[in-house]
Enzyme design. Structure first.
Site, mmCIF file in Angstrom:
data_model
loop_
_atom_site.group_PDB
_atom_site.id
_atom_site.type_symbol
_atom_site.label_atom_id
_atom_site.label_comp_id
_atom_site.label_asym_id
_atom_site.label_seq_id
_atom_site.Cartn_x
_atom_site.Cartn_y
_atom_site.Cartn_z
ATOM 1 N N ASP A 148 1.199 -1.779 -0.015
ATOM 2 C CA ASP A 148 -0.446 0.099 0.194
ATOM 3 C C ASP A 148 0.997 1.070 -0.330
ATOM 4 O OD1 ASP A 148 -3.111 1.114 0.681
ATOM 5 O OD2 ASP A 148 -1.274 2.197 2.236
ATOM 6 N N THR A 182 -4.904 2.144 -0.223
ATOM 7 C CA THR A 182 -4.999 1.781 -1.397
ATOM 8 C C THR A 182 -5.465 0.330 -0.920
ATOM 9 O OG1 THR A 182 -3.036 3.157 -2.277
ATOM 10 C CG2 THR A 182 -3.910 1.094 -3.275
ATOM 11 N N ASP A 183 -5.447 -0.397 -0.234
ATOM 12 C CA ASP A 183 -5.326 -1.648 0.607
ATOM 13 C C ASP A 183 -7.242 -2.361 0.210
ATOM 14 O OD1 ASP A 183 -2.588 -3.368 -0.260
ATOM 15 O OD2 ASP A 183 -2.957 -3.024 1.821
ATOM 16 N N VAL A 184 -7.781 -1.060 1.059
ATOM 17 C CA VAL A 184 -9.402 -1.364 1.158
ATOM 18 C C VAL A 184 -9.646 -1.272 0.101
ATOM 19 C CG1 VAL A 184 -11.396 -0.021 2.524
ATOM 20 C CG2 VAL A 184 -8.538 0.169 4.076
ATOM 21 N N GLY A 235 -9.706 -3.837 -1.954
ATOM 22 C CA GLY A 235 -10.384 -4.522 -0.834
ATOM 23 C C GLY A 235 -11.866 -4.711 -1.463
#
Length: 400
Positions: free
Chosen positions: A140, A172-174, A177
């Site tokens: 991220d 960015t990860d969230v 997802g």
């Protein structure tokens, strides 16, 4: 399972944040999520503490609600067979291994699609399945930098504290997802019409560029790369944080009427009629002059005074809360955003409720993030028909 996805079974082969966030989102919507973890180790984030709730890290607890944990070593042939059998009964597989990383185990899309043509298979990688960076690992923080977010986050160069800053959450990860969950649900809708699943591919870099939103379009339209503006907005003025006598006030004026009402409440009605400030384009053009005036005005009163004066007038404003203040906020409490779940080893653990509200199928959080391998026997017995002796034999060999 209840909820709109109560008919969906998900096999999760992912760890850390983006993949698990997608799986947790589907679990919140009612899907039966089986999380496959490494025996004796589990998801990397199980060790990402402190803080801890019992033996579980807060990080792991944040993204694994509503799942069942099964420990399988699929580097071994017996483990690969177990995962394939679980995939043959699944509607969705989510994985976030490096490109091609599961092919050697026979757990890639082509292998599992041949076994289960209805399967929706979602891959999450740093840079996608093709392109010059495809083989790179992606995290991220580095993607926030490479994808432009840090170039527009932080104070301007030359000002105190100036320089690029990452966002305080791995957004960015969230976002990846969430996009993965959306993509999966679209693929399930397609499967319902055609009977055939497909491969859904998400790349962190793609998502980061996509969520640049108006800032990305500002560049594409103008050809000028946006710069860091601290808490200010590139297209709206005044839309930033201002120091008050005892703290800070966020002023988020979205139109000329709101600006006029703010000026009246501030005792400076003439500002709304000033040719430099009467309309938003004029206020953007004369940002420095207006901000300097407003800083002098706003710092003369306490934050609470401003909130009391502006909220009845419909002028968007608010405080800057730390997380203690967030969860103590009466509105946050009324919305039930903090909930408590019974946990097998930690007693109870807190969770942040899903923000999705359904009228017909309300989301119910009942299953806490699982201890490592807590459901191995249950899943292998009920879904694969393994007897106690079969399970113990696999356990003695270290397969589970």
């Amino acid at each position: 399972m209840t909820g709109p996805l109560g008919h969906v079974r998900v096999l999760e082969l992912s760890r850390v944040l983006a993949g698990p966030w997608a799986a947790q989102t589907l679990a919140d919507l009612g899907a039966d999520v089986i999380k496959v973890e490494r025996p004796g180790a589990g998801d990397d984030t199980r060790t990402w503490g402190p803080p801890w709730a019992g033996e579980e890290s807060a990080y792991f607890l944040s993204t694994n609600r509503g799942k069942r944990s099964v420990t399988i070593d699929f580097e071994r042939p017996e483990g690969q067979d177990l995962v394939r059998r679980l995939a043959s009964q699944a509607d969705v597989v989510i994985e976030n291994f490096k490109v091609g990383g599961l092919k050697k185990y026979g757990l890639d899309f082509d292998s599992l699609h041949a076994l289960n043509p209805r399967l929706v298979y979602c891959s999450v990688t740093g840079f996608g399945q093709d392109g010059p960076y495809a083989a790179r690992a992606g995290y991220d923080f580095m993607i926030q930098g490479m994808g432009g977010l840090m170039s527009i986050t932080g104070q301007p160069d030359g000002e105190p504290g100036g320089g690029p800053v990452k966002v305080g959450v791995a957004v960015t990860d969230v976002f990846t997802g969430l996009y993965a969950a959306i993509g999966i649900m679209g693929a399930l809708a397609h499967r319902d019409r055609t009977g055939v699943g497909q491969w859904v591919n998400l790349a962190l870099l793609d998502v980061q560029v996509a969520v640049l939103a108006n800032q990305g379009m500002n560049y594409l339209v103008s050809g000028n790369a946006p710069k860091r503006l601290g808490n200010a907005h590139p297209n709206i003025v005044p839309y930033q944080a201002f120091p008050t006598r005892d703290g800070h006030l966020i002023l988020a004026v979205g139109n000329d009427g709101q600006f006029s009402r703010f000026c009246t409440a501030a005792g400076r009605p003439e500002l709304a009629k000033d040719g430099r400030f009467a309309t938003n384009p004029q206020r953007v053009a004369h940002r420095k002059e207006l901000v300097a005036i407003l800083e002098e005005v706003i710092r003369t009163r306490d934050t609470a005074d401003w909130l009391a004066a502006l909220e009845p007038l419909g002028v968007p404003c608010g405080p800057i809360n730390d997380l203690a203040a967030v969860f103590a906020d009466p509105h946050v409490q009324a919305r039930g955003l903090r909930q408590e779940l019974q946990h097998a080893t930690a007693g109870t653990v807190p969770t942040v409720a899903s923000p999705i509200r359904y009228s017909a199928t309300p989301i119910e959080h009942t299953l806490a993030p699982p201890p490592l391998g807590a459901h191995t026997d249950e899943v292998l017995g009920a879904q694969l028909g393994l007897c106690v002796a079969d399970i113990e034999a696999l356990r003695s060999k270290g397969v589970i």
